[in-house]
Design an enzyme around this catalytic site. Structure first.
Site, PDB file in Angstrom:
ATOM      1  N   LYS B  79       0.926  -1.195   0.032  1.00  0.00           N
ATOM      2  CA  LYS B  79       0.066  -0.133  -0.134  1.00  0.00           C
ATOM      3  C   LYS B  79       0.990   1.101  -0.060  1.00  0.00           C
ATOM      4  CE  LYS B  79      -4.032   1.653   2.705  1.00  0.00           C
ATOM      5  NZ  LYS B  79      -4.792   1.574   3.908  1.00  0.00           N
ATOM      6  N   SER B 154      -9.802   1.469   3.079  1.00  0.00           N
ATOM      7  CA  SER B 154      -8.920   2.201   2.339  1.00  0.00           C
ATOM      8  C   SER B 154      -7.702   1.109   1.601  1.00  0.00           C
ATOM      9  CB  SER B 154      -8.323   3.557   3.301  1.00  0.00           C
ATOM     10  OG  SER B 154      -7.257   2.590   4.019  1.00  0.00           O
ATOM     11  N   SER B 178      -9.807  -1.120   7.538  1.00  0.00           N
ATOM     12  CA  SER B 178      -9.239  -0.736   6.131  1.00  0.00           C
ATOM     13  C   SER B 178      -8.380  -1.918   5.307  1.00  0.00           C
ATOM     14  CB  SER B 178      -8.234   0.405   6.058  1.00  0.00           C
ATOM     15  OG  SER B 178      -8.907   1.633   5.986  1.00  0.00           O
TER      16      SER B 178
END
Lengths: 97, 499
Positions: B79, B154, B178
């Protein structure tokens, strides 16, 4: 609780955020709606003996041991503006003071 | 998820050691698949241009030396809020444009030391704030199962990467769901470890008391090895706990469905939950009972206040953490500001997106003079009650089963106009962060519209191994089909995808 636009602009100043007029109008409604929701917490009874979350996980402190850190050149490598070994920013003090 | 070389980490290691493929070959396969599909899915914000070189170096070393770990040569995506020295870290924000990391996150460094090949950095909601990846400054990621639907957030890019077979393993971060909510939306396994299990050093901080790094993987066994590799005390993160990561392997090995006590908070299966998800979870509960698990009724009376607490605690911490982005030392700065104050304020106004600004304002308000007691302090006290509910429940059960998300993956734009309705997507996942507990989402098949459904397991502190074994048993009950990749490249490599 409903915030006024003046409240939002005050908080924006504390947050170092220059909101546009349109943003301030929109955020006033949105943040008021979120606050009205989170205020649902007011119905929760807190037993006397309850600790708060912070007390359950006290901040741990590192021992103060010297070790290598970022070099001055490394720290400055991403600077949007620099002058020698300094970050350059708009003037803070008036000329001659 | 499928690739022509291996279907698990163990199979990868065998194939590599038996010279059935080279690391370069595997790396090139995933890179070219990413190149083909990224234009339609928008999974990666940057591709590692050095990945093939690294693969070649690993191949050269493998000629003379045995691999030091199953992970040697294993492809991974991370990420884009995890730092890797010399590479951009954008957090999907304009404010970090041009920023190059000066260090590597401990979790990433530990995987790199075992020999993984990082293929690229994945899309996210700006600073990990959101539940749909629509808050990215670089456009949303599309759900591999249906490009008109969000991948969740997210960590939407990392979840979609594994679902679309762009990498067999990816890393995300989870502050309120997330990792787990996008895992459910994309039909993959996603794990948030116990707070303190994995160092947060090098993870750009959103809410420091809630953030944890965790993996997306094809199976619990693979996720287990990734967790073991990344876990353990780190002097760079004082909240890491000194426990032996191998305890997760023992937990995995010693857990079986037979005799497991599964806590069911019945209230969370009621109103507000999509009917097809409720039905699938009922089916799962029956199946687990049929295999000898025992349902235990538990109540988590304060969990219904999870969203309230989260949006005070997380925004308060975010307002402080994000004060470091001021245009002075790195990233974006406005041109020709009138004075220093204007430089800060305009840089932040132009650099941050709406959701980040909303949360900074809310957090600053919650901590401001006159309101701190009624908002922030009260939230911290209720947080303690949420944790106490869980610990009491775990005296009677080994883990708790809930839905991961109240709805299937929603359409783009469906919730962007109403921040509160977006926040409610995290209603089942958020309490595990508030209580510091390990939790995961495991796919339990698709619904009648072809969209994945996730089951959510929450365990007592340090019980990741136990949860992962149960996840593997559950996954065995619901074999997942492969997503048909749309937008003109159904096979992933047709003309439309080539650039």
């Amino acid at each position: 609780m409903n915030l006024s636009k003046a409240d939002v602009l005050h908080v924006a100043r504390l947050s170092a955020l220059a909101l546009t007029e349109a943003e301030a109008d929109r955020m006033t409604g949105e943040i008021s709606a979120i606050l009205n929701y989170v205020e649902g917490l007011s119905v929760v009874d807190i037993p006397d003996e309850s600790q708060d979350g912070a007390a359950l996980s006290p901040t741990l402190l590192a021992t103060d041991t010297p070790s290598p850190s970022l070099s001055p050149e490394g720290a400055l490598a991403g600077a949007p503006d620099r002058s020698g070994s300094f970050f350059r920013v708009p003037r803070i003090l008036e000329e001659g003071r | 998820m499928k690739n022509p070389f291996f279907s698990s980490l163990a199979e990868f290691a065998r194939g590599r050691d038996e010279r059935r493929f080279s690391i370069e070959e595997v790396t090139r396969y995933f890179l070219s698949r990413t190149e083909a599909l990224n234009p339609s899915l928008n999974v990666c914000l940057s591709i590692n241009q050095n990945a093939v070189n690294r693969a070649r170096q690993i191949d050269a070393r493998l000629v003379r030396n045995k691999a030091i770990s199953p992970f040697t040569g294993y492809p991974v995506m991370i990420k884009d809020n995890l730092e890797m020295e010399g590479y951009p870290t954008t957090c999907a924000s304009r404010i970090l444009s041009g920023y190059l990391s000066r260090r590597t996150a401990t979790a990433v460094a530990r995987l790199l030391s075992l020999g993984v090949v990082v293929l690229g950095k994945t899309n996210l909601d700006e600073f990990a704030m959101g539940s749909s990846t629509e808050n990215s400054a670089f456009g949303p990621t599309r759900n591999p199962w249906n490009p008109a639907r969000v991948p969740g957030g997210s960590s939407g890019g990392s979840a979609a990467a594994v679902a679309a077979g762009l990498a067999p393993l990816s890393l995300g971060s989870d502050t309120g769901g997330s990792i787990r909510q996008p895992a459910a939306f994309c039909g993959v396994l996603g794990v948030k470890p116990t707070y303190g299990r994995i160092s947060r050093s090098g993870l750009v901080a959103f809410s420091s008391s809630l953030d944890q790094i965790g993996p997306f993987a094809g199976s619990g066994a693979d996720a287990l090895e990734a967790l073991v590799a990344m876990s353990g005390k780190d002097p760079l993160d004082m909240t890491t706990v000194d426990r032996d990561p191998a305890e997760m392997r023992s937990g995995y090995q010693s857990t079986e469905v037979m005799g497991a006590r599964i806590g069911i908070p019945e209230a969370l299966f009621g109103e507000g939950l999509d009917g097809s998800i409720r039905e699938r979870l009922k089916d799962l509960r029956d199946a687990l009972s049929g295999e000898g698990a025992r349902e235990v009724s538990v109540t988590l009376p304060h969990s219904r206040f999870g969203i309230n607490v989260y949006y005070l605690v997380a925004t308060s911490e975010a307002s402080s953490n994000l004060s470091r982005f001021d245009g002075v030392r790195y990233g974006f700065r406005v041109k020709n500001p009138a004075d220093l104050r204007a430089m800060y304020e305009e840089t932040r106004d132009q650099g941050f997106g709406d959701e980040v600004k909303r949360r900074i304002l809310l957090g600053t308000f919650a901590l401001s003079a006159g309101y701190q007691e009624a908002f922030y302090r009260k939230a911290r006290k209720v947080q303690a009650l949420i944790r106490r509910d869980f610990l009491e429940a775990f005296e009677r059960c080994d883990m708790i089963l809930t839905p991961t998300s109240p709805t299937p993956p929603f359409a783009f734009g469906e919730k962007t106009g109403d921040p509160l309705s977006m926040y409610l997507s995290d209603v089942y996942t958020i309490t595990a962060n508030l209580a510091g507990l390990p939790a995961l989402s495991v796919p339990v098949g698709i619904d009648s519209h072809g969209l994945p459904i996730g089951a959510h397991l929450i365990g007592p502190p340090w019980s990741e191994g136990r949860l992962l074994k149960m996840a593997d048993r559950i996954a065995g009950l619901y074999p997942m089909p492969l997503p048909e990749l749309h937008a003109g490249h159904a096979d992933g490599f047709s003309e439309g995808g080539r650039r």
